[in-house]
Design a protein around this motif. Structure first.
Motif, short mmCIF file in Angstrom:
data_model
loop_
_atom_site.label_atom_id
_atom_site.label_comp_id
_atom_site.label_asym_id
_atom_site.label_seq_id
_atom_site.Cartn_x
_atom_site.Cartn_y
_atom_site.Cartn_z
N LEU A 1 3.25 -12.19 11.86
CA LEU A 1 4.17 -12.73 12.86
C LEU A 1 4.23 -11.79 14.06
N SER A 2 4.56 -12.35 15.22
CA SER A 2 4.65 -11.52 16.42
C SER A 2 5.95 -10.72 16.48
N HIS A 3 6.97 -11.18 15.76
CA HIS A 3 8.23 -10.44 15.75
C HIS A 3 8.11 -9.30 14.74
N VAL A 4 8.09 -8.09 15.22
CA VAL A 4 7.86 -6.93 14.38
C VAL A 4 9.13 -6.08 14.31
N HIS A 5 9.51 -5.71 13.08
CA HIS A 5 10.64 -4.81 12.88
C HIS A 5 10.05 -3.43 12.58
N GLY A 6 10.19 -2.50 13.51
CA GLY A 6 9.51 -1.23 13.34
C GLY A 6 8.03 -1.41 13.63
N ARG A 7 7.17 -0.80 12.84
CA ARG A 7 5.73 -0.88 13.07
C ARG A 7 5.03 -1.76 12.05
N ILE A 8 5.76 -2.24 11.07
CA ILE A 8 5.12 -2.96 9.96
C ILE A 8 5.18 -4.46 10.21
N LEU A 9 4.05 -5.11 10.12
CA LEU A 9 3.96 -6.55 10.35
C LEU A 9 4.60 -7.33 9.20
N SER A 10 5.17 -8.48 9.55
CA SER A 10 5.66 -9.43 8.56
C SER A 10 4.65 -10.57 8.46
N VAL B 1 4.56 -7.50 2.10
CA VAL B 1 3.32 -6.75 2.35
C VAL B 1 2.73 -6.22 1.05
N ASP B 2 3.59 -5.79 0.13
CA ASP B 2 3.07 -5.21 -1.11
C ASP B 2 2.53 -6.26 -2.09
N GLN B 3 2.61 -7.55 -1.71
CA GLN B 3 2.06 -8.61 -2.55
C GLN B 3 0.67 -9.05 -2.08
N ARG C 1 -0.76 1.18 5.69
CA ARG C 1 -0.21 2.34 4.97
C ARG C 1 0.97 1.93 4.09
N ALA C 2 1.71 0.90 4.51
CA ALA C 2 2.87 0.44 3.76
C ALA C 2 2.49 -0.52 2.63
N ALA C 3 1.26 -0.99 2.62
CA ALA C 3 0.83 -1.96 1.61
C ALA C 3 0.65 -1.31 0.25
N GLY D 1 -4.52 11.33 11.94
CA GLY D 1 -3.99 11.09 10.60
C GLY D 1 -3.31 9.74 10.45
N ASP D 2 -3.02 9.08 11.55
CA ASP D 2 -2.38 7.77 11.49
C ASP D 2 -3.37 6.63 11.27
N ASP D 3 -4.65 6.89 11.47
CA ASP D 3 -5.66 5.83 11.37
C ASP D 3 -6.01 5.53 9.92
N VAL D 4 -6.21 4.25 9.63
CA VAL D 4 -6.51 3.79 8.28
C VAL D 4 -7.93 3.23 8.24
N ASP D 5 -8.73 3.67 7.27
CA ASP D 5 -10.12 3.23 7.15
C ASP D 5 -10.22 1.90 6.41
N MET D 6 -11.30 1.19 6.67
CA MET D 6 -11.61 -0.06 5.98
C MET D 6 -12.39 0.21 4.70
N ASP D 7 -12.26 -0.70 3.74
CA ASP D 7 -13.10 -0.63 2.55
C ASP D 7 -14.50 -1.15 2.84
#
Length: 207
Positions: A85-94, A123-125, A155-157, A180-186
């Protein structure tokens, strides 16, 4: 990491963003569609897709790899498909799940997203995140548009979740400045080949 190093990395990233954005703008809509079909077909053949139960897709903008074929296949395969969604609370997407393409409507930023009537997905699902980007390396480094939302979300997943970047071959670069904030792809999938990044197992078991 020192403040100077971070600033230098940010400057190099912006230069690359400008270069890679120009490459994407040079692609015609027909070329995007033709190459996009090949990227999606290659992605659908991966073990990551085949074993995922809940898949987070993105609605493409500004020359990003299309995802419509993936959506259609995932719904046919009875997977749970969700979009940010475009409405973001903090930095984590919904994310909200959809059951048909008709449930995607232009959102606040003009990007198609699920309607408010769709179910929220934590996100954790999410098993598998399909991630856009301006540039990628063969070993899974990613350059986004600079907002940092996907990095924060990944990072939150859950630790069992996996990430696959979709890109055109023109978006591959030899090196990317990272922090250190960047996340790599599998895995990074293009129309010509697939490139192993972290390449963790695809069983999505809790770890």
């Amino acid at each position: 990491m020192s403040e100077t190093v971070v600033e230098e990395a940010a400057a190099r990233k912006q230069t690359l963003r400008d270069e890679l954005t120009a490459r994407r703008k040079a692609m015609t809509p027909d070329l995007i569609d033709t190459r996009g079909l090949k990227v999606q077909s290659r992605f659908l053949a991966t073990e990551y897709y085949q074993n995922a139960r809940t898949v987070a897709l993105y609605a493409p903008i500004r020359g990003e790899v299309p995802t419509r074929d993936i959506l259609i296949a995932a719904l046919q395969d009875e997977k749970t498909v969700c979009y940010p969604l475009s409405h973001v609370h903090g930095r984590i997407l919904s994310f909200r799940a959809i059951k048909s393409e008709a449930e995607l409507e232009p959102g606040r930023l003009g990007v198609r997203e699920p309607t408010n009537s769709s179910d929220l997905i934590a996100v954790d699902q999410i098993d598998l995140f399909v991630v856009p980007g301006l540039g990628f390396t063969n070993d899974g480094k990613r350059l986004g548009r600079g907002g940092g939302y996907y990095d924060a979300t990944l990072r939150a997943a859950s630790a069992r979740s996996r990430r696959v970047g979709l890109a055109f071959n023109d978006q591959l670069v030899e090196m990317l400045p990272t922090t250190g904030d960047d996340v790599d792809m599998d895995l990074v999938v293009t129309e010509l080949s697939s490139h192993r990044g972290l390449f963790r197992t695809w069983d999505f078991l809790d770890t």
